[in-house]
Design a protein around this motif. Structure first.
Motif, PDB file in Angstrom:
ATOM      1  N   GLU A 236       0.732  -1.597   0.217  1.00 43.03           N
ATOM      2  CA  GLU A 236       0.312   0.033  -0.083  1.00 43.03           C
ATOM      3  C   GLU A 236       1.019   1.190   0.292  1.00 43.03           C
ATOM      4  OE1 GLU A 236      -2.412  -0.437   2.979  1.00 43.03           O
ATOM      5  OE2 GLU A 236      -3.775  -2.083   2.368  1.00 43.03           O
ATOM      6  N   HIS A 237       1.975   1.300   0.413  1.00 41.48           N
ATOM      7  CA  HIS A 237       2.842   2.237   1.092  1.00 41.48           C
ATOM      8  C   HIS A 237       3.662   2.502  -0.564  1.00 41.48           C
ATOM      9  CE1 HIS A 237       5.723   5.168   2.197  1.00 41.48           C
ATOM     10  NE2 HIS A 237       6.233   5.086   2.425  1.00 41.48           N
ATOM     11  N   PHE A 238       3.797   1.765  -1.411  1.00 43.79           N
ATOM     12  CA  PHE A 238       4.693   1.704  -3.083  1.00 43.79           C
ATOM     13  C   PHE A 238       3.873   2.128  -3.900  1.00 43.79           C
ATOM     14  CE2 PHE A 238       8.239  -0.164  -0.439  1.00 43.79           C
ATOM     15  CZ  PHE A 238       9.038   0.509  -1.453  1.00 43.79           C
ATOM     16  N   ALA A 239       2.425   1.250  -3.353  1.00 44.22           N
ATOM     17  CA  ALA A 239       1.306   2.094  -4.546  1.00 44.22           C
ATOM     18  C   ALA A 239       0.987   3.443  -4.317  1.00 44.22           C
ATOM     19  CB  ALA A 239      -0.096   1.259  -4.358  1.00 44.22           C
ATOM     20  N   TRP A 240       1.302   3.696  -3.114  1.00 38.49           N
ATOM     21  CA  TRP A 240       1.079   5.351  -2.390  1.00 38.49           C
ATOM     22  C   TRP A 240       1.758   6.830  -3.186  1.00 38.49           C
ATOM     23  CZ3 TRP A 240       3.490   8.267   1.061  1.00 38.49           C
ATOM     24  CH2 TRP A 240       2.891   9.938   1.057  1.00 38.49           C
ATOM     25  N   LEU A 241       2.993   5.788  -2.858  1.00 41.56           N
ATOM     26  CA  LEU A 241       4.080   6.295  -3.603  1.00 41.56           C
ATOM     27  C   LEU A 241       3.616   6.680  -5.323  1.00 41.56           C
ATOM     28  CD1 LEU A 241       7.089   5.217  -2.191  1.00 41.56           C
ATOM     29  CD2 LEU A 241       6.103   7.030  -1.794  1.00 41.56           C
TER      30      LEU A 241
END
Length: 176
Positions: free
Chosen positions: A43-48
């Motif tokens: 989720e964090h990398f998708a947000w980035l």
């Protein structure tokens, strides 16, 4: 470069907990299972990735605003190159997010890309400061730290490239 990314999600998690996100230990402290950690990192990398994807539209808008203001060709060319860099950054971050999630992730429609374009100088400057000067500077700092902390050579190279590009984008924004 991308063939070096591991398909073994557990290995990528191990690298992430000691590498790119290790400087934010509170990020992973709330997750008690490997699957929950993988999901949070994905989720964090998708947000980035979504931020990088939105930056493509931001630089496209900026290019049009530069044209409206009669900016020099060199500035316009830099803005166009920056937009292409952002496409690659989004692709890299979505690839990392996909590997962590165990499924293909990618961008959806970006309704903000069709927002009305303002050629008013105060609006241009406000967006330039917020998105370029501040946003790109913060993006460069985060990518630089992720590169420094990464234990996987492919991730380190990817984040170093992103950090270098974002620093160049921030410098463009400050010059503009």
């Amino acid at each position: 470069m991308y063939a070096e990314f591991t398909s073994d999600r557990a290995r990528l998690l191990e690298s992430a907990t000691t590498g790119p996100c290790a400087w934010r230990p509170e990020f992973l402290a709330h997750f008690h299972t490997e699957e929950a950690r993988l999901r949070a990192l994905a989720e964090h990398f998708a947000w980035l990735a979504s931020l990088e994807h939105a930056s493509v539209a931001s630089f496209a808008r900026f290019s049009l605003q530069l044209l409206a203001l009669g900016a020099p060709a060199a500035l316009l060319a830099e803005a166009q190159r920056a937009a292409l860099d952002e496409v690659e950054h989004a692709r890299i971050c979505y690839e990392i997010a996909s590997q962590l999630a165990g499924e293909a992730l990618g961008p959806d429609r970006l309704p903000a890309a069709t927002a009305p374009l303002s050629a008013a100088l105060p609006a241009i400057v406000e967006a330039l400061v917020r998105e370029g000067c501040v946003g790109e500077t913060l993006g460069a700092a985060e990518a630089r730290e992720m590169a420094r902390a990464s234990t996987q050579p492919a991730l380190r190279r990817a984040f170093t490239t992103i950090a270098d590009d974002e620093e160049r984008h921030a410098a463009l924004s400050w010059r503009a």
